[in-house]
Write a protein that holds these residues in place. Sequence first.
Motif: not given
Lengths: 318, 587
Positions: B40-67
């Motif tokens: 489980a990854i827990v955290g409050e809003s803005g903790s980066g937990k969803s961003v981590t998930a999307l990064s693993i799927m490599r979907l974050i670049e579409r949202e403008g993220g640099h990894m």
Amino acid sequence: MSDVADKHGLPTSLSSIPQAAVPMHDAAAGPDLEPAQARAARFRPDPVIAIAALLALLLIGAAVFAPLIAPFEPDAQRLLARLRPPVGFERADPRYLLGSDQLGRDMLSRCLYGLRLTLLIALFGAALGLLLGALAGLVAGMVGGFVDALIMGLCDVKIAVPFTLVALLVIALAGASITVLVCVLSLAYWAQFARLIRAQVLTIREMPYIEAARAAGATPLRIAVRHVLPNIVSPVIVMFTLNISNLILLESALSFLGLGVQPPTATLGSMVGLGRDYMPTAPWVVASPAILIMLVSLTVMLLGDWLRDHLDVRLRER
Amino acid sequence: MSESPLLSIRDLSVSFNTRAGEVKAVRRLSFDLAAGETMAIVGESGSGKSVTALSIMRLIEREGGHMSGRMELVRRSGGSVDLMAADDRTLRQIRGNEISMIFQEPMTSLNPVLTIGRQLSEVIVLHRACSPREALDEARVLLERVRIPDAAGRLSQFPHEMSGGMRQRVMIAMALACQPRLLIADEPTTALDVTVQAEILALIRKLQDEIGMALMFITHDMGVVAEIADRVIVMRHGEKVEENALRPLFATPRHPYTRALLAAVPRLGDGSPATAGVNADTVLSVRGLVKRFPVTKGLMKRTVAMVHAVDDVSFVLREGETLGLVGESGCGKSTTGRALMRLIEPTEGSITIAGQEITGLGQEDLRAARRNIQMIFQDPYASLNPRLSIEASVTEPLAIHRRELTGKARREIAAGLLERVGLKADHLDRYPHQFSGGQRQRIAIARALALKPKIIVADEPVSALDVSIRAQVIDLLKELQRELGVAYLFISHDMAVVEQMSHRVAVMYMGQILELGPSAEVLNRPRHAYTKRLLASVPVPDPARRKPQVIDEAREIQSPRYPVGQRPTRLPLVEVNAGHFVQADAA
């Protein structure tokens, strides 16, 4: 990410990225933006805006002071000096800075007077249309029910009936004058304004802050003016600026049909319309008014965007 | 656990360029995930937990993220691949096939214009060589696996014909179509009711055992973590602050943030405010409240059915008392709250506020009566007008009801209110977007207090807030009650929060109150079967008390919709104990 972000319908999260900067423990402190710094940022001149403002000043100045600046009467003909090109070209007459048209009238003078009239017609026409449409849309959206159905029905009728026919009828009945023309042009787009504004009102009306205002005891009028209107200005401003360019073109179309401003009085639109026969041989007859139309549209749009951003408190202090 | 982890992440960083500059959403995050493990990854809003998930799927670049960093995945074939460097073709083979993802919103994650069968078979055809007919058959098997009754019939249904819980089951079926080795679930139960959440959690656990996949479960809810995880990563501001196995993390949290997070979680059974002090005058009395909405159909707007949103609800609220109104979505609790304010017109019944009957009042009188009853809304981002300054928002009730006050006097009152709710007076000139969610909710509270109302209807006032902030706002509300003697009607779906806030609790279901009584009584000795089920579904933030796996078939939630003329059966409330009422069949 946060359940908050998802209230706005985003399936995952990324809208909330900027929130990463928001402190988690929210106690009293809050994001302490240095106010002076924020204010400085707000008034930092944007070069594009500066240019647009300068253009606007120039255009308005030229229009207002046309009688003082213009070297000739706009309608004065000199058949001996027909179709002279602008200064700098072969066969140019130094008195005609922007050349002369098919009747030997000074292009510069006609452009200045044309700009004056076009700005007047387009601005007032769009403003009147906006006023009409805003009132209709706001009432339709806020009151709903039968009134809404009636107003929207009128809009559909307006959009279904060819506008030229309506214009023809009105001008035939009321006569061709600038006042009538402005009124007719304002009728051209009121329905679009009304629809846009009604749609916006319907969305905003369901927001919890509207309910909060009702719970606080606010009257419908107060809600409309204080809560709904400020939140729908952005798209309205964009539409208004697009409208001004449209009205300039519409006015020239009406003039071409003989329904608009009567010749020989110049408007930018009619100058383009009448000059089109001379395009291959004397392109300047069309070029000068066309460039002016473009400048007017561009300026209005840039200023509109700036105004929209400036009115939005969320963008203002970044 | 196997020797080499299924997924190994090293120094993952993700940043975004925003107008405000670069925002680092994830900073140098490293962890391993073994095959078959639940993390489980827990955290409050803005903790980066969803961003981590999307990064693993490599979907974050579409949202403008640099990894940057490394993400080593062991593939089904046995080879391993660095997801960070993989090309699009490889990624397409991996997504949906080896790594699947479930999102939070079952309402928006399914395509509304395609049938369930079509959407499921699409995934199957995409990753396996099979005919559309075989795929459809496979789709039915998948639906059966997620325990959807009448799976064959469901295939031809559209998403809008299913409830949220059903849709989430379909999403899970879709994610499991190719038997992925890793399932990433991003808050899959946050949008669901507790009873449905309990069903879905049990289902995910069961399926994980069947398929043997690894599960990465992202949540903000410590109770859910305790129910599902083997190992936990706590994130804050994009950094991992603590990683540990489940039990030690709950028993001996090492990082202060984890401790704070655990301490802030409201636990059912922590006790409620004593009813002792409350025996004062009745400020609100509701008798036989009914709200029906017609369901119309066709061009002529013929009424084909009635939704009995609120059906014969009666209760009283005393000065300085909090009555908690709990129930699942659609049970009519919010409708009740809004009917009290007459934000919607009640169909029948009487509402008496401070001795004044408010049903039937004209607009002018109603406006005056509303001085006594104010409201706090759920979403602090939407309940403040974004274009008005805080001063304008907070002083609005004063501007309407106390016209005799000068602008300066109103501003002074507003400043006092802001300080009262823990903000600063100089925040008056700011705009809502400059505040965080918790601060906005404080502003909304200040606005509700402006007229010194006797009653405040609080509709899910803390549901949209992070746990730590939730606790602060609850404390503030209780403190204000002690000082000002204001009565709250506290509407919430969260049993633990209701317990903390309320002197008395009313449990609503299908528009009716099933059980009503002192919080301690109702929550500790529930009489009605529904109350018991509701309480049993609440996730307990204690790994030692993890509930046994009980897999039910998905139940369709009953709808309070009846044909015209037909009415739901009403059972009288019977007093079983001092002040503890239960619907007759359960008494």
